[in-house]
Design an enzyme around this catalytic site. Structure first.
Site, PDB file in Angstrom:
ATOM      1  NE  ARG A 225      -1.481  -8.740  -1.655  1.00  0.00           N
ATOM      2  CZ  ARG A 225      -1.223  -7.836  -2.589  1.00  0.00           C
ATOM      3  NH1 ARG A 225      -1.588  -6.567  -2.414  1.00  0.00           N
ATOM      4  NH2 ARG A 225      -0.627  -8.184  -3.720  1.00  0.00           N
ATOM      5  CD  GLU A 254      -8.638  -7.601  -1.557  1.00  0.00           C
ATOM      6  OE1 GLU A 254      -8.364  -7.733  -2.769  1.00  0.00           O
ATOM      7  OE2 GLU A 254      -7.904  -7.008  -0.754  1.00  0.00           O
ATOM      8  CG  HIS A 273      -6.489  -4.961  -4.177  1.00  0.00           C
ATOM      9  ND1 HIS A 273      -6.146  -6.152  -3.611  1.00  0.00           N
ATOM     10  CD2 HIS A 273      -5.311  -4.370  -4.527  1.00  0.00           C
ATOM     11  CE1 HIS A 273      -4.833  -6.299  -3.630  1.00  0.00           C
ATOM     12  NE2 HIS A 273      -4.300  -5.208  -4.190  1.00  0.00           N
TER      13      HIS A 273
HETATM   14  P1  NAD Z   1       8.756  -3.260  -1.903  1.00  0.00           P
HETATM   15  O1  NAD Z   1       9.368  -4.602  -2.036  1.00  0.00           O
HETATM   16  O2  NAD Z   1       9.267  -2.149  -2.746  1.00  0.00           O
HETATM   17  O3  NAD Z   1       8.818  -2.762  -0.384  1.00  0.00           O
HETATM   18  C1  NAD Z   1       8.432  -3.555   0.706  1.00  0.00           C
HETATM   19  C2  NAD Z   1       9.190  -3.039   1.927  1.00  0.00           C
HETATM   20  O4  NAD Z   1       8.680  -3.642   3.114  1.00  0.00           O
HETATM   21  C3  NAD Z   1      10.687  -3.344   1.873  1.00  0.00           C
HETATM   22  O5  NAD Z   1      11.384  -2.159   2.181  1.00  0.00           O
HETATM   23  C4  NAD Z   1      10.860  -4.398   2.958  1.00  0.00           C
HETATM   24  O6  NAD Z   1      12.131  -4.342   3.546  1.00  0.00           O
HETATM   25  C5  NAD Z   1       9.781  -3.991   3.926  1.00  0.00           C
HETATM   26  N1  NAD Z   1       9.389  -5.022   4.893  1.00  0.00           N
HETATM   27  C6  NAD Z   1       9.219  -6.349   4.684  1.00  0.00           C
HETATM   28  N2  NAD Z   1       8.879  -6.959   5.828  1.00  0.00           N
HETATM   29  C7  NAD Z   1       8.813  -6.005   6.781  1.00  0.00           C
HETATM   30  C8  NAD Z   1       8.527  -6.009   8.171  1.00  0.00           C
HETATM   31  N3  NAD Z   1       8.219  -7.156   8.805  1.00  0.00           N
HETATM   32  N4  NAD Z   1       8.554  -4.836   8.843  1.00  0.00           N
HETATM   33  C9  NAD Z   1       8.877  -3.684   8.208  1.00  0.00           C
HETATM   34  N5  NAD Z   1       9.167  -3.614   6.897  1.00  0.00           N
HETATM   35  C10 NAD Z   1       9.145  -4.759   6.188  1.00  0.00           C
HETATM   36  O7  NAD Z   1       7.202  -3.497  -2.188  1.00  0.00           O
HETATM   37  P2  NAD Z   1       6.104  -2.355  -2.454  1.00  0.00           P
HETATM   38  O8  NAD Z   1       5.960  -2.118  -3.908  1.00  0.00           O
HETATM   39  O9  NAD Z   1       6.355  -1.218  -1.554  1.00  0.00           O
HETATM   40  O10 NAD Z   1       4.779  -3.116  -1.986  1.00  0.00           O
HETATM   41  C11 NAD Z   1       4.595  -3.482  -0.629  1.00  0.00           C
HETATM   42  C12 NAD Z   1       3.338  -4.326  -0.497  1.00  0.00           C
HETATM   43  O11 NAD Z   1       2.197  -3.513  -0.768  1.00  0.00           O
HETATM   44  C13 NAD Z   1       3.260  -5.451  -1.529  1.00  0.00           C
HETATM   45  O12 NAD Z   1       3.882  -6.617  -1.023  1.00  0.00           O
HETATM   46  C14 NAD Z   1       1.792  -5.627  -1.743  1.00  0.00           C
HETATM   47  O13 NAD Z   1       1.282  -6.577  -0.839  1.00  0.00           O
HETATM   48  C15 NAD Z   1       1.190  -4.275  -1.404  1.00  0.00           C
HETATM   49  N6  NAD Z   1       0.740  -3.532  -2.602  1.00  0.00           N
HETATM   50  C16 NAD Z   1      -0.567  -3.170  -2.682  1.00  0.00           C
HETATM   51  C17 NAD Z   1      -1.017  -2.456  -3.776  1.00  0.00           C
HETATM   52  C18 NAD Z   1      -2.461  -2.045  -3.901  1.00  0.00           C
HETATM   53  O14 NAD Z   1      -2.986  -1.994  -4.994  1.00  0.00           O
HETATM   54  N7  NAD Z   1      -3.138  -1.736  -2.817  1.00  0.00           N
HETATM   55  C19 NAD Z   1      -0.123  -2.098  -4.814  1.00  0.00           C
HETATM   56  C20 NAD Z   1       1.229  -2.466  -4.687  1.00  0.00           C
HETATM   57  C21 NAD Z   1       1.645  -3.174  -3.566  1.00  0.00           C
END
Ligand code: NAD
Length: 307
Positions: A225, A254, A273
């Site tokens: 993000r 965005e 995005h």
């Molecule tokens: P997920 O829930 O599978 O994984 C998130 C991980 O981050 C978890 O393992 C969690 O423990 C960890 N985490 C949380 N806070 C943390 C911190 N302070 N330090 C270290 N690790 C931490 O989610 P995901 O599917 O991997 O997605 C992650 C993020 O990516 C989403 O929240 C979203 O904002 C973003 N995302 C972006 C796109 C895109 O199109 N660019 C697509 C999917 C997700």
């Protein structure tokens, strides 16, 4: 709660045609229909990209994104609205997009695309291109996105390190560091890739100090993000040559404003995005929704529940 009518909110249209998801779910024993803002009232639940206050009258909303930073969790909880998200489906899509960025930089493909626009036959400097085995990527966040990135980059011969709060090992990562060793871990990497959710803890996690800790020949990639990064600090670091370049899918504002200097930088790749876009998106989301409708019928706990 009793689920009779599930609305597919028209906002999902930014990612896939709402009617595709409605058709995919048509075999469920509930009524599924595409709805606009005025149709929310008639539903018990909605699948959506955006947040609307009208959702507070529903029993359940499902976000088609993994991130739920735009949904007011405390308010939803007060109104007894269940929120589920789409984490778990973006490993291959985002992993392959990140592999693409990394290969563009290492093989200089972004230069060729830029030169082609101007019909320019220009070869890179002899020492600009490189291959990936022997390089290291540090992936900050070892969830779905992080694991997908580790899998695709690992297959290309990249040594992949990860950052997670506990520091415990994760399959697919050659080494995992606890969050308090972030600066040390990123200082060792050719590529730093951000895959953490946006939370109070991760807001501006990447700032002048973190960019300073990175090598000046390292590339920065953000597919998480925009606000995980202090964008002016990133721009400063890029302009000062303190980083080799960046691939950015997400931004503090965005769409990225036309006035942003990021658009014009040779060593910056801007994508809108869209790192997770795939023609299969509605199916991947649909499987989660279908699973939860089934669980509701059998009285089991929802999967992917965040509120
Ligand atoms: P997920 O829930 O599978 O994984 C998130 C991980 O981050 C978890 O393992 C969690 O423990 C960890 N985490 C949380 N806070 C943390 C911190 N302070 N330090 C270290 N690790 C931490 O989610 P995901 O599917 O991997 O997605 C992650 C993020 O990516 C989403 O929240 C979203 O904002 C973003 N995302 C972006 C796109 C895109 O199109 N660019 C697509 C999917 C997700």
């Amino acid at each position: 709660f009793e689920l009779e009518r599930l609305g597919v909110h028209e906002s999902v249209d930014a990612v896939f045609p709402p009617a595709e998801l409605a058709a995919f779910l048509a075999d469920l024993s509930i009524d599924v229909a595409v709805v606009d803002d005025d149709g929310i009232d008639d539903c018990d639940a909605a699948v959506t990209l955006v947040y609307r206050e009208a959702f507070l009258e529903l029993d359940w909303i499902h976000s088609i994104q993994a991130g739920f930073d735009r949904f007011p969790r405390a308010v939803l909880e007060d109104h007894d609205v269940i929120l589920t998200n789409s984490a778990g489906i973006h490993d291959r899509t985002v992993g392959e997009t990140v592999a693409g960025y990394v290969l563009m930089f290492s093989r200089r493909l972004h230069d060729y695309v830029a030169n082609q626009q101007e019909r320019r036959w220009v070869r890179p400097e002899w020492d600009e291109g490189f291959t990936l085995p022997g390089s290291t990527a540090c992936v900050v966040g070892t969830g779905t996105l992080g694991s997908g990135v580790a899998e695709t980059l690992g297959a290309l011969g990249v040594r992949v390190t990860g950052i997670r709060r506990s520091g415990d090992p994760v399959p697919g990562f050659d080494e995992v560091y606890a969050s308090d060793r972030l600066l040390e871990a990123i200082g060792d990497a050719d590529f730093v890739i951000v895959t953490v959710p946006l939370t109070d803890e991760t807001h501006h996690l990447f700032d002048a100090e973190t960019f300073d800790a990175m090598r000046d020949d390292a590339y920065f990639v953000n597919v998480a993000r925009g606000s995980v990064v202090d964008e002016p600090a990133l721009i400063d670091a890029l302009e000062a040559g303190e980083l080799a370049g960046a691939a950015l899918d997400v931004f503090e504002e965005e769409p990225l404003p036309e006035s942003s200097p990021l658009w014009g930088m040779d060593e910056v790749i801007v994508s809108p995005h869209a790192a997770a876009y795939t023609r299969d998106y509605f199916r991947d989301v649909g499987e989660i929704v279908r699973e939860n409708v089934k669980r509701l019928e059998t009285g089991a706990e929802f999967t992917n529940r965040v509120v």
